[in-house]
Design a protein around this motif. Structure first.
Motif, PDB file in Angstrom:
ATOM      1  N   LEU A 138       1.103  -1.053   0.284  1.00 51.43           N
ATOM      2  CA  LEU A 138       0.263  -0.406  -0.118  1.00 51.43           C
ATOM      3  C   LEU A 138       0.565   1.622  -0.198  1.00 51.43           C
ATOM      4  CD1 LEU A 138      -2.914   0.877   0.168  1.00 51.43           C
ATOM      5  CD2 LEU A 138      -2.542   1.002   2.616  1.00 51.43           C
ATOM      6  N   PHE A 139       2.045   1.334   0.678  1.00 49.45           N
ATOM      7  CA  PHE A 139       2.477   2.665   1.006  1.00 49.45           C
ATOM      8  C   PHE A 139       4.178   1.988   0.252  1.00 49.45           C
ATOM      9  CE2 PHE A 139      -0.385   2.209   4.827  1.00 49.45           C
ATOM     10  CZ  PHE A 139      -0.323   3.671   4.624  1.00 49.45           C
ATOM     11  N   ASN A 140       4.832   1.374  -0.489  1.00 52.56           N
ATOM     12  CA  ASN A 140       5.054   0.979  -1.415  1.00 52.56           C
ATOM     13  C   ASN A 140       6.810   1.515  -0.998  1.00 52.56           C
ATOM     14  OD1 ASN A 140       7.166   0.341  -3.228  1.00 52.56           O
ATOM     15  ND2 ASN A 140       7.542   2.421  -4.208  1.00 52.56           N
ATOM     16  N   ILE A 141       6.656   0.365   0.382  1.00 55.58           N
ATOM     17  CA  ILE A 141       8.623   0.479   1.684  1.00 55.58           C
ATOM     18  C   ILE A 141       8.028  -1.272   1.840  1.00 55.58           C
ATOM     19  CG2 ILE A 141       8.244   1.081   4.194  1.00 55.58           C
ATOM     20  CD1 ILE A 141       6.430   2.893   4.251  1.00 55.58           C
ATOM     21  N   ASN A 142       9.909  -1.134   2.185  1.00 58.91           N
ATOM     22  CA  ASN A 142      10.228  -2.247   2.551  1.00 58.91           C
ATOM     23  C   ASN A 142       9.297  -2.597   3.391  1.00 58.91           C
ATOM     24  OD1 ASN A 142      12.385  -4.090   4.137  1.00 58.91           O
ATOM     25  ND2 ASN A 142      12.987  -3.979   1.697  1.00 58.91           N
ATOM     26  N   VAL A 143       9.202  -4.490   3.293  1.00 61.60           N
ATOM     27  CA  VAL A 143       8.152  -4.888   3.826  1.00 61.60           C
ATOM     28  C   VAL A 143       9.044  -5.792   5.626  1.00 61.60           C
ATOM     29  CG1 VAL A 143       9.033  -7.443   3.572  1.00 61.60           C
ATOM     30  CG2 VAL A 143       6.612  -7.339   4.142  1.00 61.60           C
ATOM     31  N   GLY A 144      10.623  -5.175   5.444  1.00 60.42           N
ATOM     32  CA  GLY A 144      11.252  -5.433   6.097  1.00 60.42           C
ATOM     33  C   GLY A 144      11.355  -3.454   7.017  1.00 60.42           C
ATOM     34  N   PHE A 145      11.436  -3.224   6.981  1.00 58.00           N
ATOM     35  CA  PHE A 145      11.322  -1.644   7.872  1.00 58.00           C
ATOM     36  C   PHE A 145       9.175  -2.158   8.439  1.00 58.00           C
ATOM     37  CE2 PHE A 145      10.187   2.744   8.059  1.00 58.00           C
ATOM     38  CZ  PHE A 145      10.316   3.307   8.785  1.00 58.00           C
ATOM     39  N   MET A 146       8.461  -2.656   7.863  1.00 59.87           N
ATOM     40  CA  MET A 146       6.954  -2.460   7.778  1.00 59.87           C
ATOM     41  C   MET A 146       6.885  -2.863   9.312  1.00 59.87           C
ATOM     42  SD  MET A 146       4.455  -0.416   7.667  1.00 59.87           S
ATOM     43  CE  MET A 146       4.602   0.041   6.298  1.00 59.87           C
ATOM     44  N   ILE A 147       8.253  -4.303   9.400  1.00 56.97           N
ATOM     45  CA  ILE A 147       7.590  -5.445  10.024  1.00 56.97           C
ATOM     46  C   ILE A 147       8.175  -4.731  11.335  1.00 56.97           C
ATOM     47  CG2 ILE A 147       9.006  -7.719  11.002  1.00 56.97           C
ATOM     48  CD1 ILE A 147       7.744  -8.837   8.448  1.00 56.97           C
ATOM     49  N   PHE A 148       9.335  -3.825  11.354  1.00 60.82           N
ATOM     50  CA  PHE A 148       9.844  -3.331  12.030  1.00 60.82           C
ATOM     51  C   PHE A 148       9.207  -2.111  12.854  1.00 60.82           C
ATOM     52  CE2 PHE A 148      12.908   0.753  13.577  1.00 60.82           C
ATOM     53  CZ  PHE A 148      12.936  -0.522  14.382  1.00 60.82           C
ATOM     54  N   ILE A 149       8.262  -1.481  12.584  1.00 60.88           N
ATOM     55  CA  ILE A 149       7.472  -0.420  12.662  1.00 60.88           C
ATOM     56  C   ILE A 149       5.765  -1.082  13.807  1.00 60.88           C
ATOM     57  CG2 ILE A 149       5.737   1.637  12.039  1.00 60.88           C
ATOM     58  CD1 ILE A 149       7.614   1.866   9.960  1.00 60.88           C
ATOM     59  N   ILE A 150       5.623  -1.896  12.888  1.00 57.46           N
ATOM     60  CA  ILE A 150       5.010  -2.808  13.973  1.00 57.46           C
ATOM     61  C   ILE A 150       5.045  -3.733  15.794  1.00 57.46           C
ATOM     62  CG2 ILE A 150       3.447  -4.557  13.941  1.00 57.46           C
ATOM     63  CD1 ILE A 150       2.604  -4.134  10.751  1.00 57.46           C
ATOM     64  N   ASP A 151       7.227  -4.552  15.162  1.00 55.37           N
ATOM     65  CA  ASP A 151       7.472  -5.154  16.113  1.00 55.37           C
ATOM     66  C   ASP A 151       7.880  -3.590  16.759  1.00 55.37           C
ATOM     67  OD1 ASP A 151       7.606  -7.106  14.894  1.00 55.37           O
ATOM     68  OD2 ASP A 151       9.750  -7.227  14.766  1.00 55.37           O
ATOM     69  N   SER A 152       7.673  -2.792  17.081  1.00 51.36           N
ATOM     70  CA  SER A 152       7.700  -1.628  18.044  1.00 51.36           C
ATOM     71  C   SER A 152       7.422  -1.519  18.922  1.00 51.36           C
ATOM     72  CB  SER A 152       8.531  -0.244  17.305  1.00 51.36           C
ATOM     73  OG  SER A 152       9.737  -0.642  16.456  1.00 51.36           O
ATOM     74  N   LEU A 153       5.998  -1.313  17.998  1.00 50.63           N
ATOM     75  CA  LEU A 153       4.686  -1.140  18.919  1.00 50.63           C
ATOM     76  C   LEU A 153       4.292  -2.226  19.228  1.00 50.63           C
ATOM     77  CD1 LEU A 153       2.658   0.164  15.289  1.00 50.63           C
ATOM     78  CD2 LEU A 153       3.362   1.339  17.638  1.00 50.63           C
ATOM     79  N   VAL A 154       4.888  -3.568  19.423  1.00 48.23           N
ATOM     80  CA  VAL A 154       4.622  -4.403  20.145  1.00 48.23           C
ATOM     81  C   VAL A 154       5.225  -4.418  21.703  1.00 48.23           C
ATOM     82  CG1 VAL A 154       4.636  -6.907  20.778  1.00 48.23           C
ATOM     83  CG2 VAL A 154       3.227  -5.675  18.470  1.00 48.23           C
ATOM     84  N   ILE A 155       6.530  -3.943  21.507  1.00 47.32           N
ATOM     85  CA  ILE A 155       7.893  -3.908  22.283  1.00 47.32           C
ATOM     86  C   ILE A 155       7.258  -3.236  22.741  1.00 47.32           C
ATOM     87  CG2 ILE A 155      10.231  -3.623  22.827  1.00 47.32           C
ATOM     88  CD1 ILE A 155       9.705  -6.229  21.828  1.00 47.32           C
ATOM     89  N   ALA A 156       6.809  -1.963  22.995  1.00 47.67           N
ATOM     90  CA  ALA A 156       6.700  -0.553  23.373  1.00 47.67           C
ATOM     91  C   ALA A 156       5.631  -1.108  24.779  1.00 47.67           C
ATOM     92  CB  ALA A 156       6.157   0.520  22.917  1.00 47.67           C
ATOM     93  N   LEU A 157       4.184  -1.773  23.812  1.00 52.31           N
ATOM     94  CA  LEU A 157       2.980  -2.694  24.610  1.00 52.31           C
ATOM     95  C   LEU A 157       4.146  -3.737  25.776  1.00 52.31           C
ATOM     96  CD1 LEU A 157       0.402  -1.533  24.130  1.00 52.31           C
ATOM     97  CD2 LEU A 157       0.172  -4.092  23.086  1.00 52.31           C
TER      98      LEU A 157
END
Length: 194
Positions: A138-157
């Motif tokens: 959808l956003f034309n961003i590397n999938v590894g970078f997108m996983i990093f963003i989502i992972d960061s949110l889970v780690i913060a939680l």
């Protein structure tokens, strides 16, 4: 031949993932991100197997995939089921054999390689990896970078439930998960997933 190749990729990726989780993260109660991280949090708090939790937590995302893009659904279902099975299969108690900082790095590399290998061959463990594939396209961003963003949110939680030291080491883990996944999928960054 295609099915056999896909099964070999799922087996190799799931094995890397399970080794990273069970031998390097679990002994220090470290977290990964995404659905795996949430599964680990549930495991640490309740004792429920992480793989089983991953399957249950993945149901809403797979339901979404069924309606949005069935090829995502089919390409990820086997990876999610098999990796969850392998995670629980190797879930016996493991004694730490390297220091926590090194364990978070090595565990992150193993988990990232497992995820990246599967993503490179158009399969995944489902969960937030599947969600990351949707968002990456959808956003034309590397999938590894997108996983990093989502992972960061889970780690913060997860940081609300664990110690500061474990939180910081889990941050190190997801950095190496993101780097390893990105390296595995780098040539696929402009690929439109099915």
């Amino acid at each position: 031949m295609f099915f056999f190749k896909k099964m070999v990729v799922i087996f190799i990726g799931s094995s890397f993932l399970s080794i990273g989780i069970n031998f390097f993260l679990v002994p220090f109660e470290l977290l990964d991100g995404g659905i795996i991280g949430i599964g680990l949090i549930i495991n640490y708090l309740t004792g429920i197997q992480a793989g089983f939790s991953i399957i249950i937590l993945s149901i809403p995302i797979f339901t979404l995939a069924w309606f949005i893009n069935r090829s995502y659904f089919y390409n990820s279902l086997h990876g999610m089921l098999f990796s969850s099975f392998i995670i629980d299969l190797f879930a016996a108690s493991h004694t730490p054999f390297i220091p926590p900082v090194l364990s978070s790095i090595v565990g992150g590399i193993f988990v990232g390689l497992g995820i990246g290998i599967m993503l490179r061959f158009d399969t995944s463990t489902g969960g937030t990896d599947l969600l990351a594939q949707f968002l990456s396209k959808l956003f034309n961003i590397n999938v590894g970078f997108m996983i990093f963003i989502i992972d960061s949110l889970v780690i913060a939680l997860g940081g609300l439930l664990i110690s500061k030291d474990t939180f910081l080491l889990s941050c190190v883990t997801i950095i190496f998960v993101g780097l390893s996944t990105s390296l595995c999928t780098w040539k696929n960054r402009h690929k439109v997933y099915p």
